[in-house]
Design a protein around this motif. Structure first.
Motif, PDB file in Angstrom:
ATOM      1  N   GLU A 991       0.976  -1.169   0.126  1.00 14.06           N
ATOM      2  CA  GLU A 991      -0.241   0.277   0.170  1.00 14.06           C
ATOM      3  C   GLU A 991       0.872   1.086  -0.412  1.00 14.06           C
ATOM      4  O   GLU A 991       0.293   2.536  -0.703  1.00 14.06           O
ATOM      5  CB  GLU A 991      -1.452  -0.238   1.301  1.00 14.06           C
ATOM      6  CG  GLU A 991      -1.888  -1.198   1.537  1.00 14.06           C
ATOM      7  CD  GLU A 991      -2.805  -1.158   2.426  1.00 14.06           C
ATOM      8  OE1 GLU A 991      -3.707  -1.521   2.050  1.00 14.06           O
ATOM      9  OE2 GLU A 991      -2.676  -0.387   3.794  1.00 14.06           O
ATOM     10  N   GLN A1033       1.591  -1.364  -6.899  1.00 18.58           N
ATOM     11  CA  GLN A1033       0.503  -1.240  -7.082  1.00 18.58           C
ATOM     12  C   GLN A1033      -1.049  -2.504  -7.801  1.00 18.58           C
ATOM     13  O   GLN A1033      -1.209  -2.730  -7.227  1.00 18.58           O
ATOM     14  CB  GLN A1033       0.192  -0.269  -8.004  1.00 18.58           C
ATOM     15  CG  GLN A1033       0.604   1.016  -7.266  1.00 18.58           C
ATOM     16  CD  GLN A1033       0.056   2.133  -8.069  1.00 18.58           C
ATOM     17  OE1 GLN A1033       0.417   2.202  -9.793  1.00 18.58           O
ATOM     18  NE2 GLN A1033       0.236   3.945  -8.198  1.00 18.58           N
ATOM     19  N   HIS A1034       0.332  -3.383  -8.379  1.00 15.41           N
ATOM     20  CA  HIS A1034      -0.584  -4.728  -9.003  1.00 15.41           C
ATOM     21  C   HIS A1034      -0.743  -5.324  -7.739  1.00 15.41           C
ATOM     22  O   HIS A1034      -1.604  -6.271  -7.688  1.00 15.41           O
ATOM     23  CB  HIS A1034       0.217  -5.039 -10.075  1.00 15.41           C
ATOM     24  CG  HIS A1034      -0.707  -6.457 -10.959  1.00 15.41           C
ATOM     25  ND1 HIS A1034      -1.556  -5.556 -11.811  1.00 15.41           N
ATOM     26  CD2 HIS A1034      -0.481  -7.730 -10.936  1.00 15.41           C
ATOM     27  CE1 HIS A1034      -2.047  -6.723 -12.234  1.00 15.41           C
ATOM     28  NE2 HIS A1034      -0.914  -8.066 -12.190  1.00 15.41           N
ATOM     29  N   LEU A1036      -0.417  -4.592  -4.488  1.00 16.10           N
ATOM     30  CA  LEU A1036      -1.706  -5.345  -3.698  1.00 16.10           C
ATOM     31  C   LEU A1036      -2.670  -5.457  -4.277  1.00 16.10           C
ATOM     32  O   LEU A1036      -3.408  -5.489  -3.434  1.00 16.10           O
ATOM     33  CB  LEU A1036      -1.348  -3.186  -3.553  1.00 16.10           C
ATOM     34  CG  LEU A1036      -3.006  -3.124  -2.590  1.00 16.10           C
ATOM     35  CD1 LEU A1036      -2.308  -3.606  -1.994  1.00 16.10           C
ATOM     36  CD2 LEU A1036      -2.625  -1.638  -2.842  1.00 16.10           C
ATOM     37  N   ARG A1037      -3.380  -4.934  -5.416  1.00 19.07           N
ATOM     38  CA  ARG A1037      -4.534  -5.423  -6.391  1.00 19.07           C
ATOM     39  C   ARG A1037      -5.000  -6.842  -5.980  1.00 19.07           C
ATOM     40  O   ARG A1037      -5.678  -7.545  -5.119  1.00 19.07           O
ATOM     41  CB  ARG A1037      -4.980  -4.675  -7.151  1.00 19.07           C
ATOM     42  CG  ARG A1037      -5.188  -3.608  -7.033  1.00 19.07           C
ATOM     43  CD  ARG A1037      -5.943  -2.508  -7.829  1.00 19.07           C
ATOM     44  NE  ARG A1037      -4.669  -2.579  -9.144  1.00 19.07           N
ATOM     45  CZ  ARG A1037      -4.631  -2.857 -10.127  1.00 19.07           C
ATOM     46  NH1 ARG A1037      -5.694  -3.987 -11.178  1.00 19.07           N
ATOM     47  NH2 ARG A1037      -3.408  -3.272 -11.124  1.00 19.07           N
ATOM     48  N   LEU A1038      -3.582  -7.143  -6.608  1.00 19.39           N
ATOM     49  CA  LEU A1038      -3.729  -9.023  -6.731  1.00 19.39           C
ATOM     50  C   LEU A1038      -3.686  -9.504  -5.136  1.00 19.39           C
ATOM     51  O   LEU A1038      -4.455 -10.592  -4.848  1.00 19.39           O
ATOM     52  CB  LEU A1038      -2.268  -9.553  -7.008  1.00 19.39           C
ATOM     53  CG  LEU A1038      -1.842  -9.758  -8.107  1.00 19.39           C
ATOM     54  CD1 LEU A1038      -0.637  -9.928  -8.776  1.00 19.39           C
ATOM     55  CD2 LEU A1038      -3.344 -10.570  -9.077  1.00 19.39           C
ATOM     56  N   ALA A1040      -5.094  -7.926  -2.234  1.00 19.64           N
ATOM     57  CA  ALA A1040      -6.613  -7.421  -1.460  1.00 19.64           C
ATOM     58  C   ALA A1040      -7.638  -8.729  -2.468  1.00 19.64           C
ATOM     59  O   ALA A1040      -8.430  -9.301  -2.598  1.00 19.64           O
ATOM     60  CB  ALA A1040      -7.145  -6.651  -2.630  1.00 19.64           C
ATOM     61  N   PHE A1041      -7.505  -9.328  -3.715  1.00 17.18           N
ATOM     62  CA  PHE A1041      -8.225  -9.972  -4.486  1.00 17.18           C
ATOM     63  C   PHE A1041      -7.575 -11.666  -4.596  1.00 17.18           C
ATOM     64  O   PHE A1041      -8.005 -11.789  -5.313  1.00 17.18           O
ATOM     65  CB  PHE A1041      -8.482  -9.446  -5.703  1.00 17.18           C
ATOM     66  CG  PHE A1041      -9.330  -8.089  -6.433  1.00 17.18           C
ATOM     67  CD1 PHE A1041     -10.607  -8.357  -6.119  1.00 17.18           C
ATOM     68  CD2 PHE A1041      -8.580  -6.938  -6.258  1.00 17.18           C
ATOM     69  CE1 PHE A1041     -11.198  -6.683  -4.978  1.00 17.18           C
ATOM     70  CE2 PHE A1041      -9.052  -5.985  -6.819  1.00 17.18           C
ATOM     71  CZ  PHE A1041     -10.497  -6.365  -6.409  1.00 17.18           C
ATOM     72  N   ARG A1042      -7.147 -11.800  -3.889  1.00 20.79           N
ATOM     73  CA  ARG A1042      -6.969 -13.373  -3.207  1.00 20.79           C
ATOM     74  C   ARG A1042      -6.059 -13.473  -3.878  1.00 20.79           C
ATOM     75  O   ARG A1042      -6.066 -15.099  -4.131  1.00 20.79           O
ATOM     76  CB  ARG A1042      -8.641 -13.801  -2.379  1.00 20.79           C
ATOM     77  CG  ARG A1042      -8.771 -12.909  -2.021  1.00 20.79           C
ATOM     78  CD  ARG A1042      -9.360 -14.813  -0.992  1.00 20.79           C
ATOM     79  NE  ARG A1042      -9.695 -14.293   0.696  1.00 20.79           N
ATOM     80  CZ  ARG A1042     -10.270 -14.714   1.194  1.00 20.79           C
ATOM     81  NH1 ARG A1042     -10.646 -16.022   0.969  1.00 20.79           N
ATOM     82  NH2 ARG A1042     -10.959 -14.509   2.673  1.00 20.79           N
ATOM     83  N   GLN A1043      -4.926 -12.853  -4.862  1.00 18.71           N
ATOM     84  CA  GLN A1043      -3.971 -13.961  -5.141  1.00 18.71           C
ATOM     85  C   GLN A1043      -2.469 -13.319  -4.768  1.00 18.71           C
ATOM     86  O   GLN A1043      -1.719 -12.752  -5.830  1.00 18.71           O
ATOM     87  CB  GLN A1043      -4.826 -13.040  -6.373  1.00 18.71           C
ATOM     88  CG  GLN A1043      -5.649 -13.270  -7.200  1.00 18.71           C
ATOM     89  CD  GLN A1043      -5.604 -12.755  -8.409  1.00 18.71           C
ATOM     90  OE1 GLN A1043      -5.665 -13.043  -9.832  1.00 18.71           O
ATOM     91  NE2 GLN A1043      -6.691 -12.472  -8.048  1.00 18.71           N
TER      92      GLN A1043
ATOM     93  N   LEU B 281     -10.997  -0.961  -1.923  1.00 16.38           N
ATOM     94  CA  LEU B 281     -10.396  -2.521  -2.024  1.00 16.38           C
ATOM     95  C   LEU B 281     -10.732  -3.431  -0.863  1.00 16.38           C
ATOM     96  O   LEU B 281     -11.287  -3.041   0.557  1.00 16.38           O
ATOM     97  CB  LEU B 281      -8.619  -3.176  -2.654  1.00 16.38           C
ATOM     98  CG  LEU B 281      -8.507  -2.247  -3.585  1.00 16.38           C
ATOM     99  CD1 LEU B 281      -7.232  -2.712  -3.693  1.00 16.38           C
ATOM    100  CD2 LEU B 281      -9.159  -3.133  -4.662  1.00 16.38           C
ATOM    101  N   GLN B 315      -3.973   4.568  -9.265  1.00 22.35           N
ATOM    102  CA  GLN B 315      -2.941   4.042  -9.043  1.00 22.35           C
ATOM    103  C   GLN B 315      -2.389   4.495 -10.397  1.00 22.35           C
ATOM    104  O   GLN B 315      -0.944   5.288 -10.670  1.00 22.35           O
ATOM    105  CB  GLN B 315      -3.009   2.865  -9.467  1.00 22.35           C
ATOM    106  CG  GLN B 315      -3.254   2.030  -7.812  1.00 22.35           C
ATOM    107  CD  GLN B 315      -2.774   0.054  -7.797  1.00 22.35           C
ATOM    108  OE1 GLN B 315      -2.772  -0.197  -9.070  1.00 22.35           O
ATOM    109  NE2 GLN B 315      -2.935  -0.552  -6.124  1.00 22.35           N
ATOM    110  N   ALA B 356      -7.088  -7.027 -11.698  1.00 19.25           N
ATOM    111  CA  ALA B 356      -6.028  -7.863 -10.734  1.00 19.25           C
ATOM    112  C   ALA B 356      -7.316  -9.159 -10.571  1.00 19.25           C
ATOM    113  O   ALA B 356      -6.645 -10.019  -9.867  1.00 19.25           O
ATOM    114  CB  ALA B 356      -5.630  -7.888  -9.434  1.00 19.25           C
ATOM    115  N   MET B 371     -15.316 -12.641  -0.893  1.00 17.98           N
ATOM    116  CA  MET B 371     -14.000 -12.761  -0.141  1.00 17.98           C
ATOM    117  C   MET B 371     -13.612 -12.080   1.134  1.00 17.98           C
ATOM    118  O   MET B 371     -12.783 -12.114   1.905  1.00 17.98           O
ATOM    119  CB  MET B 371     -12.893 -12.304  -1.158  1.00 17.98           C
ATOM    120  CG  MET B 371     -12.713 -11.019  -1.560  1.00 17.98           C
ATOM    121  SD  MET B 371     -11.696 -10.856  -2.390  1.00 17.98           S
ATOM    122  CE  MET B 371     -11.963 -12.220  -4.537  1.00 17.98           C
TER     123      MET B 371
END
Lengths: 1103, 386
Positions: A991, A1033-1034, A1036-1038, A1040-1043, B281, B315, B356, B371
């Protein structure tokens, strides 16, 4: 029959004896009457014995009931109940002898009447019996037994056919008896009574004959007579009382309150008259021939085809319901709205139309016919308006009306004594015929009639009133929902019909539409769908009310249920909470225990968990411990990944070993150099003392000295701390005497926490209090506590730096760094000396291990490399604090003279590369800083390792130097309000990066280990910053989306199976694809394949 | 072991989220530089941002409605409000519905109206249930009354799902229908307006009330306007509702250690930073709605895909902004493609990001779908099992 009865009697007689006694007892509680009851019981029995009727037996049974009656009396003094009892009696009677439809109670009364002196008594007794029988009834006791009894009978009558009247008559009789000629009077009256009830009379008459018998029997039975006498007196008294109480009491008997009173009073009079005028025994009832068998149930207003059906009806649910409803006075239940009631059929109609329809209807017509046939009064077709509070009274009145009439009848009868009887005999069982004819008869009767008329008129008035009210209220009703009525037009545009959208109904007539809009149903719909505040009067019919009650009850039950359940749940919850708390507590205790055990011993050292290099057994397994509950999926992934990148046990051992050996060897080198220096200083001929022995002795001495560890907390300290020590030694060839003194304090204050090394070939891992190498991350001083040498050591100590010191070693890392602090500026000469001596010392320290040592001049370093796999290289850098000190003083202070002087004097020609030396010093400071700040921070070290791995794995991240990264992580994590789990910590780092902390314009990372403000990541190019930021940034979103597994470069973990003990986790990782439930196995494989691709993608995108 | 776990499953985990959570799912506020500045002392002095600030202010001026626009809207609003007030006080013959209250809401009320968007919102709370007929009747009634007041004005009334719109040539007033709170559960979807819509209108009232009390600072209004403009120009921000923007602007201006309003340039950047740091998020504490009970995070109104979209747009824009591309971001020059196309700023290549979020690959347990809740449940359950 008689025999039968007789037998029955004997049998029952005995019974009754007892029963009576029982009754007595109960009775005793309150009433003088009770004894009577008892007697009565006996009596009954007797009579039965007389061969009266089977009925008597039943009556006897009643007597038993009488026992109950005992209670009831006392409970509820109300005469009305009598009816019930009577009913009961009747019913029973019927059971015994179906043909004899009418009541046994009349019989009983008769009997009572019939019996002479004793008989009278009996009568009373009987009455009482009846009362006793009343069991089901409750009321009635207010008045003396006899009267009550009578009343009860009355009630019975009501039910059966209107025999009530007989009862009332009876009462009268009783009273008369008291007053005047006892027996005769009673007799006559009794008969009258019997006569009146029509149907019952037949029975009654039958009874009459037995009565005589009875009497005889009674006579025979002395006991009884005795009893009787007593009873009699009591009874008389009662009756007298009753009489006093007057009409009121009688009224009570009359079932209904208002009207009832009036009537009963009147009837009373009539009765008086009746008996008086009536001949005494003229009335001897004759068995009516075959009376027309019309079985009419007054309660339900139906006629039955035969006795059988009649009985069935009477026992039926419907009848009983009606009966009880009637008794409770709730029959005309308060109904909302403007209901119209057909009194005849006891039907409530919602509107005048409905009422009209009812009047026209077959049911009503049939009933009318029936009533005409029976000669019963037919209430006017004028509807009775039932509304609100009025209704009840009206209802009662309505129902009372009939009784009143009957009363009249009865009254009338006595007036015409003989004839009356005859009429009675001749009369069909139904009183009403008689009533009709009687209408004109006695004066009293007329009086009553008048009264009745009054009542009637009252009743009628009421309807009128309520009618007007109704009309009024009708006017009040405002049509609502005009908007929701659609007009349906035909082709010509003429309105042909209306459609109410709310109620979904249509009408063709505009009037109907109007009506509908005012209608209840429509209003309800309107209320429901449009305006919830519209007032629609509720109209709970009896059924609705019942439903409501039912609902309420259910609701209550449900509430109760839920309440109980909630309570249970709460308890459960509490219990669980308790256990949970306890569990937590225990866990915590366990943790602290652990912490204490492992942590206390080296207090002053960094806290245990993040110290992988502490003991020989690296605390791998304990590692995740400080993170108390690694819970979320992110945490699990981070932890699993961390376990993957964490060095293996043997790697750690190997590193540990070589570093330890190198350190010891360096110490010996230092000793050697020191000895050499001493020797030189003393100018001894012996250039080299026995190094080995020297060292050993030294160590031996050192072992005894346990200097308590002192922690150097602050970052800046090492450098300044070192200064004084160095400062004393700066002067190279100074007097040797002074030196030891100068050195003395140094070890404890500046060279922080060290104990003298203990010589042991295999370091004992569990023992930590003795420092034998620099594994605690602090300076490993070469100083000997009791240094006998007079010469300063050139090599002052060695310290681990970099990953080794910080515990950031990763799986596969083979390069570690040591920094040797020198008293003077390190020179090539010194470097060479060390390089020469080190192999020998290594040989000494670790004879079984082979190491290659070579020099790297350009790096100002010595490299020690393990020959065996894995080829671990230890880079030893020589540096001296003086290098920086000089620099600092140069910049900071004004007295450049001394400095320059010092510089001029000190700088040997072959000094090692200055920058290298400074870097090494910085590394020292970083290590110190790290131990002070990062190791104690939850999740920090773990995340730093993860990021180190990321920086190594993903080229995009490579430009982020490790010091900047460590700083960043520490700052980001420590700036969070609360301790973070590993997953959260990693996410927070991302973050921070994603929010552009590294981007140009960001605050930069202030380096705490430098004097001037400088950006630890200052050397990064804008494009590199941009790329790292984009990648973060990527990532972080990964996350957040469980990856998160993509970020970590690992396979996704299957969802946790069960408790993850410490060891569980590892096992799962080992066979993650194989484990898991069957359904997931397939998925797992597929996922894995995909993940490989994904991983590659992320890496690519990272670039 | 395994059996216990299987039985527990997700459902059980959810169930455990009852009154006693073993480890409650506590969403975390993302990293926010403004809140932890002390940990990040500036190495270099803050770059001069005067130009950026000027650009922001200029943009705001461009976006603000002209006084003429404001007057025209105000006129219409006043008229309608008068008519409505009359209906509340004296319904007279009008009986299709009963009015409880009439309130102005929305951007006009808040003072965040933008030029070219001359729409004001008025919420009408009915005492009766909001049938479509009632709405229509009210529309007609209002129209009639307005006509009787000023026969010359040309007004059109258009009924829609939310109520109706009264438009003059220059302004539009949206009448949003709703009903008193306790009526909401009596609604029948066949007869009445959609419950969701009605609730949103009630919420709008709360929002405007909250705004009056908390967000009257003019910086906030300026920022809101700028953010609305941003949302209009960047497709990725589409899912952000006006209410989210209000809250976002408020929190980025006011929520800082000093509790003093931040300068507009910092606040603007901070909005992008917060969004980029994943404020909206899953797993983030986000901003909990001050007008709803139960700690509802506003961003949960967006789908996961939308959340991803918003975040990645922010971002990219943040990076563009860091490299000096504010004029493009503000729409003062060039086109808005920077969020989706590669751009070069002073030699630095700023490339857009990929999504993502992935649709859950036909997982039957819907693990990925919810989730957040799942995360909570998961955690709660796991600790419970421990």
């Amino acid at each position: 029959m008689a025999t039968n009865n007789y037998f029955g009697f004997t049998h029952s007689g005995t019974q009754y004896g007892t029963a009576g006694a029982a009754a007595y007892q109960t009775g005793q509680t309150g009433y003088a009457v009770t004894p009577t009851a008892a007697t009565a019981a006996t009596y009954t029995a007797q009579r039965a014995g007389t061969g009266y009727e089977t009925a008597y037996q039943t009556a006897a049974t009643h007597t038993t009931a009488g026992t109950y009656a005992g209670w009831y009396h006392y409970n509820l003094p109300d005469q009305e109940e009598t009816s019930i009892t009577g009913e009961g009696n009747r019913l029973k009677n019927w059971r015994t002898d179906p043909t004899v439809v009418p009541n046994c109670i009349p019989n009983q009364e008769q009997v009572g009447a019939g019996t002479p002196a004793a008989g009278t008594t009996y009568d009373y007794g009987y009455g009482r019996t009846a009362q006793t029988a009343y069991d089901s009834t409750k009321t009635y006791y207010q008045q003396p037994a006899a009267a009550a009894a009578t009343y009860s009978t009355t009630d019975t009558h009501y039910q059966a056919s209107k025999p009530a009247f007989s009862t009332s008559t009876y009462t009268a009789t009783t009273r008369q008896v008291t007053q005047a000629t006892p027996k005769a009077a009673s007799y006559s009256s009794a008969y009258t009574t019997q006569g009146t009830p029509g149907a019952s009379y037949s029975t009654g008459y039958t009874a009459a004959a037995p009565q005589t018998t009875n009497t005889t029997k009674a006579a025979a039975n002395t006991t009884y007579s005795g009893y009787d006498a007593a009873l009699y007196s009591a009874a008389t008294m009662y009756v007298a009382q009753q009489a006093q109480t007057g009409a009121g009491t009688g009224a009570a008997a009359a079932v209904t309150t208002n009207t009832g009173t009036a009537k009963s009073t009147s009837s009373w009079q009539g009765y008086k008259k009746g008996p008086m005028s009536g001949g005494m025994k003229t009335m001897k009832p004759k068995q009516p021939p075959k009376p027309q068998q019309l079985h009419y149930c007054d309660v339900c207003k139906i006629s039955c085809a035969g006795p059988q059906t009649y009985r069935e009806h009477l026992e039926g649910q419907k009848h009983k319901k009606k009966e009880s409803a009637l008794k409770l006075g709730s029959a005309p239940a308060a109904r909302g709205g403007n209901a119209l009631r057909c009194e005849l059929c006891d039907v409530t109609c919602t509107g005048s139309d409905a009422y009209a329809a009812h009047i026209r209807g077959a049911k009503h017509q049939k009933l009318v016919k029936l009533h005409t046939k029976l000669g019963k009064p037919i209430p006017s077709t004028e509807p009775v308006v039932v509304g609100g509070g009025i209704k009840t009274t009206t209802g009662t009145t309505a129902s009372t009306t009939t009784p009143v009439k009957t009363v009249t009848t009865t009254a009338a009868k006595p007036a015409i004594p003989g004839a009356a009887k005859k009429t009675v005999t001749a009369a069909p069982k139904i009183n009403f015929v008689a009533a009709g004819s009687l209408g004109t008869v006695g004066t009293a009767a007329t009086g009553i009639k008048a009264e009745i008329a009054e009542v009637k008129s009252e009743i009628k008035e009421e309807p009128v009133m309520s009618d007007s009210e109704l009309a009024l209220s009708d006017k009040d009703v405002q049509p609502v929902g005009q908007d929701y009525i659609e007009e349906i037009k035909n082709e010509e545009g003429k309105v042909i019909s209306f459609n109410c959208k709310l109620c979904e109904c249509r009408f063709n007539d505009p009037n109907a539409k109007e009506m509908h809009m005012k209608g209840r149903r429509h209003r309800l719909q309107y209320k429901k769908k449009v305006n919830p505040e519209l007032v629609v009067d509720v109209k709970p019919s009896l059924r609705q009310r019942k439903l409501q009650e039912e609902k309420l009850r259910r609701q209550q039950m449900r509430d109760e249920y839920w309440r109980r359940r909630d309570e249970e749940r709460m308890m459960e919850e509490e219990e669980r909470m308790y256990w949970e708390e306890r569990r937590r507590y225990e866990e915590e205790v366990e943790y602290f225990e652990w912490y204490r055990r492992y942590g206390r011993d080296h207090r002053g050292l960094p806290p245990p968990p993040p110290r992988p290099f502490g003991p020989g057994v690296p605390p791998l397994m304990f590692f995740p411990q400080p993170v108390r509950r690694p819970d979320s999926s992110d945490d699990r992934h981070v932890i699993a990944r961390h376990a993957e990148i964490y060095p293996k046990e043997d790697e750690l051992q190997a590193v540990q070993r070589i570093v330890s050996h190198t350190e010891k060897a360096l110490k010996f080198v230092s000793d050697h150099l020191a000895d050499m220096a001493t020797a030189a200083a003393k100018q001894t001929a012996v250039p080299k003392p026995l190094v080995g022995t020297g060292a050993k002795t030294a160590i031996g001495v050192g072992a005894k000295v346990g200097t308590p560890p002192v922690k150097t907390g602050t970052i800046g300290k090492p450098a300044p701390g070192l200064k004084p020590a160095v400062g004393t030694k700066v002067v190279p060839g100074a007097s040797p005497v002074a030196k030891p003194a100068g050195q003395g304090p140094v070890p404890s204050s500046a060279m922080t926490n060290k104990t003298e090394p203990v010589e042991k070939p295999k370091p004992d891992m569990s023992k930590e209090d003795k420092k034998e190498d620099g594994r605690d991350g602090n300076l490993f001083s070469f100083h000997r506590d009791k240094d006998d040498s007079q010469v300063p050591r050139v090599l002052k100590g060695v310290m681990r730096v970099g990953v080794l010191a910080k515990g950031l070693l990763l799986h596969g890392d083979t390069a570690v760094n040591l920094v040797v602090l020198c008293a003077e500026k390190p020179t090539r000469t010194l470097l060479n000396k060390v390089v020469e001596n080190l192999p020998k010392q290594l040989q000494v320290v670790a004879p079984e291990d082979a190491y290659k040592v070579h020099r790297k001049l350009e790096e100002s370093a010595i490299i020690v490399m393990g020959v065996k796999e894995p080829h671990i290289t230890v880079t030893i850098t020589l540096t001296s604090p003086i290098m920086r000190e000089q620099l600092l003083t140069l910049e900071g202070s004004g007295d450049s003279v001394s400095v320059s002087q010092a510089q001029a004097t000190k700088d040997p020609p072959d000094v090692l590369d200055k920058q290298k030396c400074l870097d090494a010093l910085a590394a020292l400071r970083h290590a110190k800083w790290f131990q002070a700040r990062a190791t104690g921070l939850q999740s920090c070290v773990m995340v730093i390792r993860i990021l180190r791995d990321l920086c190594q794995r993903v080229p995009t991240w490579a430009p982020l130097n490790s010091w900047a990264m460590e700083l960043l992580v520490e700052k980001v994590i420590s700036s969070a309000a609360q301790p973070l789990s590993p997953g959260d910590a990693l996410r927070r780092i991302m973050e921070a990066l994603a929010s552009g902390i590294l981007l140009p314009g960001g605050p930069g990372l202030l380096d705490p280990c430098e004097k001037d403000p400088s950006d630890a990541a200052g050397n990064m190019l804008p494009q590199q910053r941009e790329d790292i930021t984009a990648s973060a940034q990527h990532a972080l979103r990964l996350i957040a989306f469980r990856q998160i597994h993509k970020v970590l470069g690992m396979d996704p973990l299957p969802p946790p199976k069960f408790t993850r003990g410490r060891f569980n986790r590892k096992r799962r990782r080992d066979n993650s694809s194989g484990e898991g439930n069957d359904s997931e196995a397939g998925d797992g494989k597929k996922d894995k394949k995909e993940d490989v691709d994904e991983k590659m993608e992320t890496e690519k995108s990272g670039k | 072991m395994v059996r216990g776990r299987g039985r527990g499953g997700m459902g059980r985990g959810m169930g455990r989220l009852g009154p006693f959570k073993v480890k409650p799912f506590v969403p975390r506020h993302p990293f926010d530089l403004a809140l932890c500045e002390s940990a990040f002392p500036r190495v270099k002095a803050l770059p001069d941002e005067a130009a950026f600030t000027q650009a922001l202010l200029k943009r705001n001026t461009d976006l603000s409605p002209s006084s003429h626009e404001q007057t025209s809207v105000l006129n219409l609003v006043t008229k309608i409000q008068t008519v409505m007030d009359n209906l509340v006080v004296a319904p007279g013959t009008f009986d299709a519905c009963q009015l409880e209250e009439v309130r102005q809401v929305g951007s006009f009320k808040k003072g965040t109206m933008m030029t070219g968007h001359n729409v004001a919102d008025i919420v009408v709370i009915l005492k009766t249930l909001p049938t479509r007929e009632a709405v229509e009747a009210l529309g007609i009634k209002v129209h009639e009354d307005l006509k009787s007041q000023d026969p010359h004005e040309v007004l059109s009334v258009l009924t829609n799902d939310r109520g109706f719109e009264v438009s003059s040539s220059e302004a539009t007033v949206r009448i949003l229908m709703t009903t008193v709170h306790h009526n909401l559960r009596k609604l029948d979807p066949e007869l009445h307006l959609d419950q969701k819509i009605l609730q949103s209108h009630l919420a709008a009232i709360r929002h405007s009330r909250w705004f009056e009390e908390n967000a009257h600072h003019s910086s906030i209004k300026v920022l809101i306007r700028l953010l609305r403009d941003l949302r209009n120009r960047f497709e990725g921000f589409e899912p952000l509702s006006p209410w989210m923007l209000d809250l976002l602007a408020h929190s980025s201006i006011m929520n800082n250690p000093s509790r003093q309003a931040l300068p507009i340039n910092q606040a603007y950047r901070r909005v992008l930073q917060l969004l980029a740091a994943g404020l909206f998020l899953p797993g983030s504490a986000g901003i909990s709605d001050p007008c709803e009970g139960g700690n509802i995070r506003v961003h949960t109104a967006m789908s996961l895909e939308q959340q991803d979209m918003v975040c990645l747009t922010a971002q990219t824009l943040l990076r563009v902004l860091a490299h000096g591309g504010y004029r493009r971001i503000l729409g003062l020059e060039g086109h808005g493609g920077i969020a989706t196309e590669m751009s070069v700023w002073e030699g630095v290549v700023v490339s857009p990001l990929d999504k993502a979020y992935e649709k859950p690959p036909e997982k039957k347990d819907g693990e990925e779908d919810d989730m957040e809740a799942d995360g909570g449940g998961d955690e709660a359950m796991e600790t419970a099992d421990n």
